[in-house]
Every structure is written in structure tokens, then in C-alpha cells.
Design a protein around this motif. Sequence first.
Motif, mmCIF file in Angstrom:
data_model
loop_
_atom_site.group_PDB
_atom_site.id
_atom_site.type_symbol
_atom_site.label_atom_id
_atom_site.label_comp_id
_atom_site.label_asym_id
_atom_site.label_seq_id
_atom_site.Cartn_x
_atom_site.Cartn_y
_atom_site.Cartn_z
ATOM 1 N N ASP A 84 38.709 -44.859 -42.425
ATOM 2 C CA ASP A 84 38.123 -46.150 -42.814
ATOM 3 C C ASP A 84 36.955 -46.635 -41.741
ATOM 4 N N LEU A 85 36.519 -45.894 -40.777
ATOM 5 C CA LEU A 85 34.947 -45.441 -40.122
ATOM 6 C C LEU A 85 34.176 -44.930 -40.656
ATOM 7 N N LEU A 86 34.386 -43.970 -42.230
ATOM 8 C CA LEU A 86 33.606 -43.461 -43.646
ATOM 9 C C LEU A 86 33.068 -44.882 -44.180
ATOM 10 N N ARG A 87 34.382 -46.426 -44.165
ATOM 11 C CA ARG A 87 33.335 -47.592 -45.394
ATOM 12 C C ARG A 87 32.511 -47.924 -45.124
ATOM 13 N N PRO A 88 31.361 -48.313 -45.605
ATOM 14 C CA PRO A 88 30.707 -49.576 -45.246
ATOM 15 C C PRO A 88 30.784 -49.898 -43.674
ATOM 16 N N ASP A 89 31.896 -50.782 -44.070
ATOM 17 C CA ASP A 89 31.415 -51.270 -42.662
ATOM 18 C C ASP A 89 31.958 -50.798 -41.656
ATOM 19 N N GLY A 90 32.941 -49.532 -41.661
ATOM 20 C CA GLY A 90 32.623 -48.747 -40.278
ATOM 21 C C GLY A 90 31.701 -48.322 -40.232
ATOM 22 N N ILE A 91 30.996 -48.074 -41.277
ATOM 23 C CA ILE A 91 29.268 -47.359 -40.459
ATOM 24 C C ILE A 91 28.479 -48.028 -40.047
ATOM 25 N N VAL A 92 28.276 -49.819 -40.821
ATOM 26 C CA VAL A 92 27.807 -50.414 -40.032
ATOM 27 C C VAL A 92 27.961 -50.511 -38.213
ATOM 28 N N GLN A 93 29.220 -50.844 -38.249
ATOM 29 C CA GLN A 93 29.915 -50.798 -36.893
ATOM 30 C C GLN A 93 29.392 -49.950 -35.892
ATOM 31 N N ILE A 94 29.344 -48.282 -36.488
ATOM 32 C CA ILE A 94 29.028 -47.454 -35.678
ATOM 33 C C ILE A 94 27.309 -47.360 -35.103
ATOM 34 N N VAL A 95 26.668 -47.979 -36.236
ATOM 35 C CA VAL A 95 25.066 -47.732 -35.857
ATOM 36 C C VAL A 95 25.288 -48.821 -35.826
ATOM 37 N N ASP A 96 25.696 -49.803 -35.415
ATOM 38 C CA ASP A 96 25.604 -51.487 -34.737
ATOM 39 C C ASP A 96 25.586 -51.132 -32.766
ATOM 40 N N LEU A 97 26.736 -50.616 -32.295
ATOM 41 C CA LEU A 97 27.203 -50.240 -31.073
ATOM 42 C C LEU A 97 25.688 -48.940 -30.716
ATOM 43 N N LEU A 98 25.726 -47.779 -31.479
ATOM 44 C CA LEU A 98 25.231 -46.747 -31.538
ATOM 45 C C LEU A 98 24.005 -47.553 -31.160
ATOM 46 N N GLU A 99 23.003 -48.474 -31.552
ATOM 47 C CA GLU A 99 21.755 -49.135 -31.799
ATOM 48 C C GLU A 99 21.535 -49.858 -30.231
ATOM 49 N N GLU A 100 23.006 -50.224 -29.727
ATOM 50 C CA GLU A 100 23.668 -51.075 -27.727
ATOM 51 C C GLU A 100 23.137 -49.346 -26.918
ATOM 52 N N VAL A 101 23.729 -48.899 -27.881
ATOM 53 C CA VAL A 101 23.529 -47.549 -26.542
ATOM 54 C C VAL A 101 22.463 -46.863 -25.757
ATOM 55 N N SER A 102 21.644 -46.765 -25.141
ATOM 56 C CA SER A 102 20.224 -46.084 -24.646
ATOM 57 C C SER A 102 20.318 -45.547 -23.665
ATOM 58 N N LEU A 103 19.642 -43.880 -23.221
ATOM 59 C CA LEU A 103 20.516 -43.466 -22.208
ATOM 60 C C LEU A 103 20.833 -43.283 -21.616
ATOM 61 N N HIS A 104 20.369 -44.428 -20.860
ATOM 62 C CA HIS A 104 20.795 -44.697 -19.148
ATOM 63 C C HIS A 104 21.896 -44.983 -19.263
ATOM 64 N N ASP A 105 22.557 -45.384 -20.481
ATOM 65 C CA ASP A 105 23.664 -45.750 -20.299
ATOM 66 C C ASP A 105 25.133 -44.667 -21.077
ATOM 67 N N VAL A 106 24.090 -43.559 -21.522
ATOM 68 C CA VAL A 106 24.982 -42.713 -21.548
ATOM 69 C C VAL A 106 25.235 -41.538 -20.272
ATOM 70 N N ALA A 107 23.967 -41.709 -19.489
ATOM 71 C CA ALA A 107 23.886 -40.848 -18.250
ATOM 72 C C ALA A 107 24.566 -41.432 -17.404
ATOM 73 N N THR A 108 24.911 -42.807 -17.072
ATOM 74 C CA THR A 108 25.658 -43.299 -16.348
ATOM 75 C C THR A 108 26.961 -43.322 -17.225
ATOM 76 N N ILE A 109 27.547 -42.931 -18.145
ATOM 77 C CA ILE A 109 28.910 -42.498 -18.806
ATOM 78 C C ILE A 109 29.192 -41.627 -18.136
ATOM 79 N N LEU A 110 28.465 -40.963 -18.474
ATOM 80 C CA LEU A 110 28.213 -38.710 -18.082
ATOM 81 C C LEU A 110 28.573 -39.455 -16.444
#
Length: 163
Positions: free
Chosen positions: A130-156
Motif C-alpha cells: 500500500d505504501l509503494l502504490r502511487p497514492d502511498g508514495i505521494v503521501q510519503i512525499v507530502d509528509l516529507l515536504e512538511e518536515v524540516s531539519l528543525h522538526d527532525v532535531a526536535t523529534i530526536l
Amino acid sequence: MDSPPRPLPTGTETYYLLRRDDFLLRQPDTEPPSYYVRYGNKCLHQFLAIEPKLTEDGQGWLRRTLRILQELMERELARDPERFAALELDDERFEDFAFSTHSTAYLQAGLLELPLDDLLKIAVTPDVRDLLRPDGIVQIVDLLEEVSLHDVATILRRTVDRG
């Protein structure tokens, strides 16, 4: 079509089955959108199965996400019931619409506020196919576009602070 889709309560574990049943009442000789059972209902239950393994914050995120996904679908229906009914008759367009709400719901529910261990459990919950379907990949890309390096640092940092 005799009647438009009826509104349904959101935040329920049976929402997608009820949405499918509503379609079948209106269109008994037509196949309902596959999203309702193949993705919506299936993924809802996949995520509910991991709920006990998530932190309290992760469990809250999960419940908010399930509710928001359903609310976004209901808002689309309320905006124009006739158009929604027509959309249901086009399986591919309906899936595109439904999947387009996922990253919005995940982020609104606070995905980026979760610790890394919850994020990893959430990431591996859906079926890989399901993740590798075109719709799944679009979801992943959409989420990654919203994540900044600051978000990653905060999560860690949050993950380390929790021990």
C-alpha cells in the motif's frame, strides 16, 4: 441516483463500513469505492492493533488522526453531496481524493510531536504494497515536504529526553 449520501458520525471504528453501506443503499447494483474497505477500514484496524504499543501521546495522535480523516471525508460530502456521490462512482478519483487527506490529517493530529519510537511503529504499520502504490508514495512525499531539519532535531531531542 435517488438520494445523496447521508452524513455519518466520525471518530468511529465502523465509519468506513457504514460509508460503504450507505453507498450500497443508494446504489445497490454498483460496486462501492474500494477505498472504504480496502484502505480506510483495513488501515483503521491495522492502526488500532498497534495502539497499545504506542506511548500515551501516540495513542492520542492515533485517535485524533482517525477522527480527522473521517471528518475530512464528511466535510467533502457536506460541501456538495451530489458531487461527492458522483466522486464515489469513480474509484480512481475517489482514492485520489481520500489519500490526499492523509498527510493533512497526520500533521493536524500532531505527528511531528511524537517521539521517534512511535513514529517508527506508525511508519511500519501499513502494508508495504500500500505504501509503494502511487497514492502511498505521494503521501510519503507530502509528509516529507512538511518536515524540516528543525522538526527532525526536535523529534530526536524529545526521544532522548524521554529516555
